[in-house]
Motif scaffolding. Structure first.
Motif, PDB file in Angstrom:
ATOM      1  N   ARG A  11      28.208 -16.723 -21.746  1.00  0.00           N
ATOM      2  CA  ARG A  11      26.891 -16.115 -21.512  1.00  0.00           C
ATOM      3  C   ARG A  11      27.010 -14.939 -20.560  1.00  0.00           C
ATOM      4  O   ARG A  11      26.383 -13.912 -20.732  1.00  0.00           O
ATOM      5  N   LYS A  12      27.836 -15.104 -19.548  1.00  0.00           N
ATOM      6  CA  LYS A  12      27.992 -14.087 -18.512  1.00  0.00           C
ATOM      7  C   LYS A  12      28.853 -12.909 -18.979  1.00  0.00           C
ATOM      8  O   LYS A  12      28.488 -11.760 -18.784  1.00  0.00           O
ATOM      9  N   ASP A  13      30.008 -13.206 -19.590  1.00  0.00           N
ATOM     10  CA  ASP A  13      31.002 -12.176 -19.903  1.00  0.00           C
ATOM     11  C   ASP A  13      31.037 -11.758 -21.369  1.00  0.00           C
ATOM     12  O   ASP A  13      31.816 -10.884 -21.727  1.00  0.00           O
ATOM     13  N   GLY A  14      30.259 -12.382 -22.223  1.00  0.00           N
ATOM     14  CA  GLY A  14      30.276 -12.046 -23.641  1.00  0.00           C
ATOM     15  C   GLY A  14      31.502 -12.607 -24.334  1.00  0.00           C
ATOM     16  O   GLY A  14      32.005 -13.670 -23.972  1.00  0.00           O
ATOM     17  N   ASP A  15      31.995 -11.875 -25.317  1.00  0.00           N
ATOM     18  CA  ASP A  15      33.138 -12.319 -26.114  1.00  0.00           C
ATOM     19  C   ASP A  15      34.419 -12.184 -25.297  1.00  0.00           C
ATOM     20  O   ASP A  15      34.861 -11.079 -24.995  1.00  0.00           O
ATOM     21  N   ILE A  16      35.011 -13.299 -24.933  1.00  0.00           N
ATOM     22  CA  ILE A  16      36.238 -13.310 -24.139  1.00  0.00           C
ATOM     23  C   ILE A  16      37.451 -13.152 -25.048  1.00  0.00           C
ATOM     24  O   ILE A  16      38.456 -12.584 -24.655  1.00  0.00           O
ATOM     25  N   GLY A  17      37.356 -13.654 -26.258  1.00  0.00           N
ATOM     26  CA  GLY A  17      38.446 -13.513 -27.216  1.00  0.00           C
ATOM     27  C   GLY A  17      39.042 -14.852 -27.586  1.00  0.00           C
ATOM     28  O   GLY A  17      38.534 -15.909 -27.239  1.00  0.00           O
ATOM     29  N   THR A  18      40.154 -14.780 -28.283  1.00  0.00           N
ATOM     30  CA  THR A  18      40.836 -15.975 -28.766  1.00  0.00           C
ATOM     31  C   THR A  18      41.937 -16.360 -27.789  1.00  0.00           C
ATOM     32  O   THR A  18      42.631 -15.494 -27.260  1.00  0.00           O
ATOM     33  N   MET A  19      42.056 -17.658 -27.558  1.00  0.00           N
ATOM     34  CA  MET A  19      43.129 -18.145 -26.688  1.00  0.00           C
ATOM     35  C   MET A  19      43.582 -19.515 -27.169  1.00  0.00           C
ATOM     36  O   MET A  19      42.862 -20.187 -27.905  1.00  0.00           O
ATOM     37  N   SER A  20      44.760 -19.889 -26.748  1.00  0.00           N
ATOM     38  CA  SER A  20      45.269 -21.212 -27.113  1.00  0.00           C
ATOM     39  C   SER A  20      44.402 -22.282 -26.451  1.00  0.00           C
ATOM     40  O   SER A  20      43.731 -22.024 -25.448  1.00  0.00           O
TER      41      SER A  20
END
Length: 45
Positions: free
Chosen positions: A19-28
Motif C-alpha cells: 500500500r505504501k510503496d506500490g509494486d515492489i516486484g517479484t522475489m523468492s
C-alpha cells in the motif's frame, strides 16, 4: 499483497505489492519471508 499466478508457482516466487510503496516486484519466497520478518521485528521495537 502477494500475487501468486502460474508464473510465480513455476518460479517459486511471489509478486509483492505494498500500500505504501506500490509494486515492489517479484522475489523468492525466502527473500519475502526475511523482508517481512525484519519489518515485524522493527515494528515491535
Amino acid at each position: 499483497m502477494l500475487i501468486v499466478g502460474a508464473k510465480e508457482v513455476e518460479e517459486n516466487t511471489v509478486a509483492v505489492r505494498s500500500r505504501k510503496d506500490g509494486d515492489i516486484g517479484t522475489m523468492s519466497i525466502q527473500d519475502f519471508k526475511e523482508k517481512i520478518l525484519k519489518e515485524i521485528e522493527n515494528k515491535t521495537k
